[in-house]
Design a protein around this motif. Structure first.
Motif, PDB file in Angstrom:
ATOM      1  N   THR A   1      -3.214  -9.632   0.873  1.00 23.35           N
ATOM      2  CA  THR A   1      -2.483 -10.070  -0.309  1.00 23.35           C
ATOM      3  C   THR A   1      -1.368 -11.031   0.087  1.00 23.35           C
ATOM      4  O   THR A   1      -0.730 -10.839   1.130  1.00 23.35           O
ATOM      5  CB  THR A   1      -1.873  -8.875  -1.080  1.00 23.35           C
ATOM      6  OG1 THR A   1      -1.144  -9.359  -2.206  1.00 23.35           O
ATOM      7  CG2 THR A   1      -0.961  -8.046  -0.207  1.00 23.35           C
ATOM      8  N   PRO A   2      -1.123 -12.074  -0.710  1.00 25.33           N
ATOM      9  CA  PRO A   2      -0.038 -13.010  -0.407  1.00 25.33           C
ATOM     10  C   PRO A   2       1.321 -12.547  -0.939  1.00 25.33           C
ATOM     11  O   PRO A   2       2.336 -13.210  -0.715  1.00 25.33           O
ATOM     12  CB  PRO A   2      -0.486 -14.283  -1.110  1.00 25.33           C
ATOM     13  CG  PRO A   2      -1.269 -13.801  -2.286  1.00 25.33           C
ATOM     14  CD  PRO A   2      -1.966 -12.545  -1.828  1.00 25.33           C
ATOM     15  N   GLY A   3       1.358 -11.443  -1.653  1.00 29.99           N
ATOM     16  CA  GLY A   3       2.610 -10.967  -2.224  1.00 29.99           C
ATOM     17  C   GLY A   3       2.395  -9.643  -2.936  1.00 29.99           C
ATOM     18  O   GLY A   3       1.326  -9.037  -2.828  1.00 29.99           O
ATOM     19  N   PHE A   4       3.417  -9.196  -3.694  1.00 31.13           N
ATOM     20  CA  PHE A   4       3.378  -7.857  -4.263  1.00 31.13           C
ATOM     21  C   PHE A   4       3.719  -7.869  -5.744  1.00 31.13           C
ATOM     22  O   PHE A   4       4.583  -8.622  -6.195  1.00 31.13           O
ATOM     23  CB  PHE A   4       4.331  -6.941  -3.494  1.00 31.13           C
ATOM     24  CG  PHE A   4       3.875  -6.685  -2.094  1.00 31.13           C
ATOM     25  CD1 PHE A   4       3.054  -5.620  -1.809  1.00 31.13           C
ATOM     26  CD2 PHE A   4       4.235  -7.547  -1.065  1.00 31.13           C
ATOM     27  CE1 PHE A   4       2.597  -5.398  -0.522  1.00 31.13           C
ATOM     28  CE2 PHE A   4       3.792  -7.327   0.222  1.00 31.13           C
ATOM     29  CZ  PHE A   4       2.978  -6.243   0.495  1.00 31.13           C
ATOM     30  N   SER A   5       2.998  -7.017  -6.484  1.00 32.89           N
ATOM     31  CA  SER A   5       3.196  -6.847  -7.921  1.00 32.89           C
ATOM     32  C   SER A   5       2.353  -5.649  -8.346  1.00 32.89           C
ATOM     33  O   SER A   5       2.377  -4.618  -7.685  1.00 32.89           O
ATOM     34  CB  SER A   5       2.811  -8.125  -8.681  1.00 32.89           C
ATOM     35  OG  SER A   5       1.479  -8.510  -8.362  1.00 32.89           O
ATOM     36  N   ALA A  36      13.314  -9.661  -0.357  1.00 28.63           N
ATOM     37  CA  ALA A  36      13.000 -10.685   0.641  1.00 28.63           C
ATOM     38  C   ALA A  36      11.539 -10.657   1.068  1.00 28.63           C
ATOM     39  O   ALA A  36      11.052 -11.619   1.677  1.00 28.63           O
ATOM     40  CB  ALA A  36      13.906 -10.504   1.865  1.00 28.63           C
ATOM     41  N   ALA A  37      10.838  -9.579   0.768  1.00 31.57           N
ATOM     42  CA  ALA A  37       9.448  -9.436   1.216  1.00 31.57           C
ATOM     43  C   ALA A  37       8.439  -9.596   0.083  1.00 31.57           C
ATOM     44  O   ALA A  37       7.243  -9.391   0.302  1.00 31.57           O
ATOM     45  CB  ALA A  37       9.264  -8.079   1.883  1.00 31.57           C
ATOM     46  N   ARG A  38       8.901  -9.965  -1.117  1.00 31.41           N
ATOM     47  CA  ARG A  38       7.982 -10.029  -2.258  1.00 31.41           C
ATOM     48  C   ARG A  38       6.844 -11.008  -2.044  1.00 31.41           C
ATOM     49  O   ARG A  38       5.732 -10.804  -2.538  1.00 31.41           O
ATOM     50  CB  ARG A  38       8.748 -10.388  -3.536  1.00 31.41           C
ATOM     51  CG  ARG A  38       9.608  -9.253  -4.058  1.00 31.41           C
ATOM     52  CD  ARG A  38      10.267  -9.627  -5.375  1.00 31.41           C
ATOM     53  NE  ARG A  38       9.267  -9.891  -6.415  1.00 31.41           N
ATOM     54  CZ  ARG A  38       8.710  -8.946  -7.163  1.00 31.41           C
ATOM     55  NH1 ARG A  38       9.040  -7.672  -6.983  1.00 31.41           N
ATOM     56  NH2 ARG A  38       7.836  -9.241  -8.095  1.00 31.41           N
ATOM     57  N   ASP A  39       7.108 -12.083  -1.320  1.00 32.29           N
ATOM     58  CA  ASP A  39       6.069 -13.088  -1.085  1.00 32.29           C
ATOM     59  C   ASP A  39       5.592 -13.075   0.363  1.00 32.29           C
ATOM     60  O   ASP A  39       5.074 -14.082   0.872  1.00 32.29           O
ATOM     61  CB  ASP A  39       6.593 -14.482  -1.453  1.00 32.29           C
ATOM     62  CG  ASP A  39       6.888 -14.601  -2.942  1.00 32.29           C
ATOM     63  OD1 ASP A  39       6.138 -14.018  -3.732  1.00 32.29           O
ATOM     64  OD2 ASP A  39       7.880 -15.265  -3.300  1.00 32.29           O
ATOM     65  N   THR A  40       5.746 -11.949   1.028  1.00 26.91           N
ATOM     66  CA  THR A  40       5.276 -11.810   2.404  1.00 26.91           C
ATOM     67  C   THR A  40       3.815 -11.371   2.394  1.00 26.91           C
ATOM     68  O   THR A  40       3.447 -10.420   1.695  1.00 26.91           O
ATOM     69  CB  THR A  40       6.119 -10.772   3.168  1.00 26.91           C
ATOM     70  OG1 THR A  40       7.473 -11.201   3.196  1.00 26.91           O
ATOM     71  CG2 THR A  40       5.612 -10.596   4.592  1.00 26.91           C
ATOM     72  N   SER A  41       2.989 -12.049   3.169  1.00 26.70           N
ATOM     73  CA  SER A  41       1.581 -11.656   3.233  1.00 26.70           C
ATOM     74  C   SER A  41       1.445 -10.337   3.980  1.00 26.70           C
ATOM     75  O   SER A  41       2.225 -10.019   4.881  1.00 26.70           O
ATOM     76  CB  SER A  41       0.748 -12.743   3.924  1.00 26.70           C
ATOM     77  OG  SER A  41       1.220 -12.970   5.241  1.00 26.70           O
ATOM     78  N   ALA A  42       0.448  -9.573   3.590  1.00 29.19           N
ATOM     79  CA  ALA A  42       0.271  -8.248   4.175  1.00 29.19           C
ATOM     80  C   ALA A  42      -1.151  -7.765   3.932  1.00 29.19           C
ATOM     81  O   ALA A  42      -1.910  -8.360   3.153  1.00 29.19           O
ATOM     82  CB  ALA A  42       1.278  -7.265   3.577  1.00 29.19           C
ATOM     83  N   THR A  43      -1.488  -6.676   4.609  1.00 28.47           N
ATOM     84  CA  THR A  43      -2.761  -5.995   4.373  1.00 28.47           C
ATOM     85  C   THR A  43      -2.474  -4.663   3.699  1.00 28.47           C
ATOM     86  O   THR A  43      -1.714  -3.843   4.235  1.00 28.47           O
ATOM     87  CB  THR A  43      -3.517  -5.755   5.688  1.00 28.47           C
ATOM     88  OG1 THR A  43      -3.790  -7.009   6.316  1.00 28.47           O
ATOM     89  CG2 THR A  43      -4.827  -5.020   5.436  1.00 28.47           C
ATOM     90  N   VAL A  44      -3.062  -4.470   2.545  1.00 34.06           N
ATOM     91  CA  VAL A  44      -2.868  -3.227   1.784  1.00 34.06           C
ATOM     92  C   VAL A  44      -4.101  -2.343   1.968  1.00 34.06           C
ATOM     93  O   VAL A  44      -5.230  -2.790   1.768  1.00 34.06           O
ATOM     94  CB  VAL A  44      -2.652  -3.527   0.294  1.00 34.06           C
ATOM     95  CG1 VAL A  44      -2.501  -2.228  -0.495  1.00 34.06           C
ATOM     96  CG2 VAL A  44      -1.426  -4.404   0.094  1.00 34.06           C
ATOM     97  N   GLY A  96      -1.356   2.724   2.966  1.00 38.82           N
ATOM     98  CA  GLY A  96      -0.374   2.101   3.848  1.00 38.82           C
ATOM     99  C   GLY A  96      -0.374   0.599   3.684  1.00 38.82           C
ATOM    100  O   GLY A  96      -1.277   0.020   3.067  1.00 38.82           O
ATOM    101  N   ILE A  97       0.662  -0.044   4.260  1.00 37.46           N
ATOM    102  CA  ILE A  97       0.794  -1.501   4.185  1.00 37.46           C
ATOM    103  C   ILE A  97       1.215  -2.019   5.549  1.00 37.46           C
ATOM    104  O   ILE A  97       2.128  -1.470   6.179  1.00 37.46           O
ATOM    105  CB  ILE A  97       1.845  -1.916   3.128  1.00 37.46           C
ATOM    106  CG1 ILE A  97       1.482  -1.359   1.753  1.00 37.46           C
ATOM    107  CG2 ILE A  97       1.976  -3.445   3.069  1.00 37.46           C
ATOM    108  CD1 ILE A  97       2.565  -1.568   0.708  1.00 37.46           C
ATOM    109  N   GLU A  98       0.563  -3.058   6.017  1.00 40.03           N
ATOM    110  CA  GLU A  98       0.932  -3.735   7.266  1.00 40.03           C
ATOM    111  C   GLU A  98       1.413  -5.140   6.914  1.00 40.03           C
ATOM    112  O   GLU A  98       0.633  -5.970   6.434  1.00 40.03           O
ATOM    113  CB  GLU A  98      -0.256  -3.803   8.226  1.00 40.03           C
ATOM    114  CG  GLU A  98      -0.667  -2.468   8.828  1.00 40.03           C
ATOM    115  CD  GLU A  98       0.404  -1.901   9.756  1.00 40.03           C
ATOM    116  OE1 GLU A  98       1.069  -2.709  10.447  1.00 40.03           O
ATOM    117  OE2 GLU A  98       0.572  -0.664   9.786  1.00 40.03           O
ATOM    118  N   PHE A  99       2.707  -5.396   7.125  1.00 36.37           N
ATOM    119  CA  PHE A  99       3.289  -6.702   6.823  1.00 36.37           C
ATOM    120  C   PHE A  99       3.073  -7.662   7.998  1.00 36.37           C
ATOM    121  O   PHE A  99       3.131  -7.253   9.167  1.00 36.37           O
ATOM    122  CB  PHE A  99       4.792  -6.560   6.549  1.00 36.37           C
ATOM    123  CG  PHE A  99       5.110  -5.738   5.330  1.00 36.37           C
ATOM    124  CD1 PHE A  99       5.139  -6.315   4.070  1.00 36.37           C
ATOM    125  CD2 PHE A  99       5.379  -4.381   5.442  1.00 36.37           C
ATOM    126  CE1 PHE A  99       5.440  -5.566   2.943  1.00 36.37           C
ATOM    127  CE2 PHE A  99       5.681  -3.619   4.320  1.00 36.37           C
ATOM    128  CZ  PHE A  99       5.702  -4.208   3.081  1.00 36.37           C
TER     129      PHE A  99
END
Length: 471
Positions: A334-338, A276-284, A235-238
Motif C-alpha cells: 500500500t502507498p498509504g493508509f486509510s 508523518a507516516a500516512r503516505d509511507t509505503s508499507a506491506t499490510v 501486522g504492518i511492515e513500513f
C-alpha cells in the motif's frame, strides 16, 4: 364405372389433394417458432408498511425457487430505473408463471413475466430486515466501557508489566473494552485508548479495535508493528522508520464516505498511523479465519485487499502468504493508509444475446448483455463495439443498410475493475433474399395462389380429356 366417370373422379381427387397440401404449407409455416423471447426487466422500490423506504438490502428475482438476478436498493429504497442504461432485475424467458421478488429472504411481491417487459414493481415488507450491527453497548470493561476504549492498565511502577483490567464484552453495535494494556517495564503509564488513536468513520460501527507501538527493525532502515488478532490486520511492515502508535478498528460495514467495497466484502478496517507516516509505503498483512472465508463463500485465491483513496476503492497487489486450513494470511503493498477492505473478486463473464435469429437490411436488431454475470460483485459497465461503432448500456440496437457479416464486441466491467469480452457475428441478408425463415403464405400469397391455379389447370386438362373420349 365408365371412363368418363373415372377421369372426373381423378380430377376431383387431384384438386382436393392439392388444396390439402396447400393448407399444410400454411399451417406448417404458421407453426414455425418466432425469434427468441426478450428478457423481462423490473425496477421499483422497497418499503415497509407505512411507506418508509428500505435501503441497502438485496432484492432477488426468483422463478420456481431459482434466483435469476439480484440487485441492491439505494438510500431511498429504490432499485434500478426505467431508462435504457439503468440497472434492472432481468429475467430470461420464457417463464411459465410469475416472477417472485424476495428481499433479504422474504417474499415481497410478484409480477407476471412478459417478453420485453420493462415493468415497475412496488415491493412491501411488514417490517424492516433486522440489522446485525445494531447491538447494544458492551459491558463496562474497566475504563473501556464506551465500546472501543480498552480499560486502563494498572500502574506499571512495579518491576514487571502489570495486568490490565478486564474488558467488557458486547455485540457488534458496541464493543466492550479490550482490557487494560498493562504497565511497561520501564515505569508507570497507561497505554493509549483505541479511540484516542482511531476516529471511527461516519456511518460505521466498530466491531473491535487494537493499538500497538511501532518498533524499529534491526536493519535500522525499516520498522514494523504486530497485532494480537482483535481485528483482521495481522501486522504492518513500513518501508521507512516510523515512530509512534498504530491503531486498527474493525468495522461492521463500509463507511458512508467510501460506499460499498468491490466484490464480496469479507473485512473492512480503518488503519490510523502517525501523521508523518500516512503516505509511507508499507506491506499490510491480514488474517482471514476459515469460518469467515466460508461465510463469504469465497476462494482464498480470489481475496484481494482494496484501499479507499481519492474518492474510490483502489485494488492493491495482493498475494496469499499462508493458508493452513485454519486461516488465510494475505500480504499487500500500500502507498498509504486509510480505510481498507478485504474482498473476494474475480473476472466477470461477458455474454451477448441477439434479439433475432435472422436479420435483414433495414431491420433494427436488439443486442442484450443481461446474461453477463459476476461471481462476487456486480457489473457496472457494458461497452459495445458494433461494426466499429461504439455504444454503451446493458442493451444496444443496430440497423444495417447492406447485407453481410458484421462483428459485435461487448466488454463488461465489474465493480473491481475486472473486465471480460464477448464477441459475436450478425449475418444480415438482403430484403429481397429474405431472412431464410419459412414465409407464412396465407390464402392470398403468391405461393398459395400459384398452387391453386396449378390445380385448376390440371383439372381443366382432365375435363378436356373426358370430352374427347365422349366424342
Amino acid at each position: 364405372m365408365n371412363v368418363r366417370h373415372a377421369l372426373g373422379m381423378t380430377a376431383l381427387i387431384v384438386l382436393v389433394a392439392t388444396l390439402v397440401a396447400v393448407g399444410g404449407v400454411v399451417n406448417g409455416a404458421a407453426a414455425q417458432d418466432g425469434p427468441p423471447s426478450t428478457p423481462a426487466s423490473y425496477y421499483g422500490q422497497v418499503t415497509v408498511t407505512g411507506g418508509e423506504p428500505v435501503d441497502g438490502v438485496t432484492v432477488e428475482a426468483v422463478v420456481d425457487g431459482e434466483v435469476r438476478d439480484s440487485i441492491e436498493t439505494d438510500a431511498d429504497g429504490s432499485f434500478g430505473g426505467p431508462g435504457a442504461f439503468d440497472e434492472k432485475l432481468t429475467v430470461e424467458g420464457p417463464v411459465d408463471g410469475d416472477v417472485t421478488f424476495r428481499v433479504e429472504g422474504t417474499d415481497a411481491g410478484s409480477a407476471a413475466w412478459e417478453s420485453g417487459a420493462n415493468e415497475e414493481v412496488a415491493l412491501e415488507l411488514e417490517e424492516a430486515p433486522s440489522d446485525p450491527g445494531d447491538g447494544g453497548d458492551g459491558a463496562d470493561g474497566g475504563d473501556g466501557g464506551d465500546g472501543i476504549d480498552p480499560g486502563d492498565g494498572d500502574d506499571g511502577s512495579n518491576a514487571g508489566p502489570s495486568d490490565g483490567g478486564d474488558g467488557g464484552s458486547g455485540p457488534v453495535g458496541g464493543v466492550g473494552g479490550a482490557g487494560g494494556t498493562g504497565g511497561s517495564d520501564d515505569g508507570p503509564g497507561d497505554g493509549p485508548a483505541v479511540e484516542d488513536v482511531v476516529d471511527v468513520p461516519a456511518g460505521a460501527t466498530a466491531a473491535g479495535g487494537e493499538v500497538a507501538s511501532v518498533e524499529a527493525n534491526p536493519d535500522g532502515a525499516s520498522s514494523g508493528v504486530a497485532f494480537t488478532g482483535e481485528t483482521a490486520v495481522d501486522g504492518i511492515e513500513f518501508d521507512g522508520v516510523v515512530e509512534g502508535d498504530v491503531g486498527v478498528v474493525e468495522l461492521d460495514g463500509a463507511p458512508e464516505a467510501t460506499g460499498r467495497p468491490p466484490g464480496a466484502g469479507v473485512s473492512v478496517v480503518e488503519i490510523s498511523v502517525p501523521e508523518a507516516a500516512r503516505d509511507t509505503s508499507a506491506t499490510v498483512r491480514t488474517r482471514i479465519g476459515a469460518d469467515r472465508l466460508a461465510a463469504s463463500d469465497a476462494d482464498a485465491e480470489d481475496l484481494r485487499l482494496f484501499r479507499h483513496a481519492d474518492g474510490e476503492w483502489q485494488a492493491l497487489e495482493t498475494s496469499v502468504v499462508e493458508d493452513d486450513g485454519e486461516a488465510v494470511v494475505l500480504a499487500a503493498e500500500t502507498p498509504g493508509f486509510s480505510v481498507f477492505s478485504v474482498s473476494a473478486v474475480s473476472e466477470p463473464d461477458a455474454a451477448i444475446t441477439v434479439g433475432s435469429d435472422s436479420v435483414t437490411t433495414g431491420e433494427t436488431v436488439s443486442l442484450f448483455g443481461a446474461q453477463s454475470t459476476d461471481e462476487y460483485g456486480e457489473i457496472v459497465a457494458y461497452d459495445w463495439v458494433i461494426d466499429g461503432e461504439a455504444d454503451a448500456g446493458i442493451t444496444a440496437e443496430a440497423t444495417f443498410a447492406e447485407p453481410g457479416e458484421y462483428p459485435v464486441e461487448l466488454v463488461v466491467t465489474n465493480d473491481a475493475g475486472e473486465t471480460d469480452t464477448a464477441r459475436a457475428t450478425i449475418v444480415v441478408e438482403s430484403t429481397d433474399a429474405g431472412s431464410g425463415a419459412v414465409e407464412e403464405p396465407g390464402l392470398a400469397s403468391p405461393t398459395t395462389i400459384g398452387a391453386v391455379v396449378g390445380a385448376l389447370l390440371l383439372a381443366l386438362l382432365v375435363v378436356a380429356a373426358v370430352r374427347r373420349v365422349d366424342r
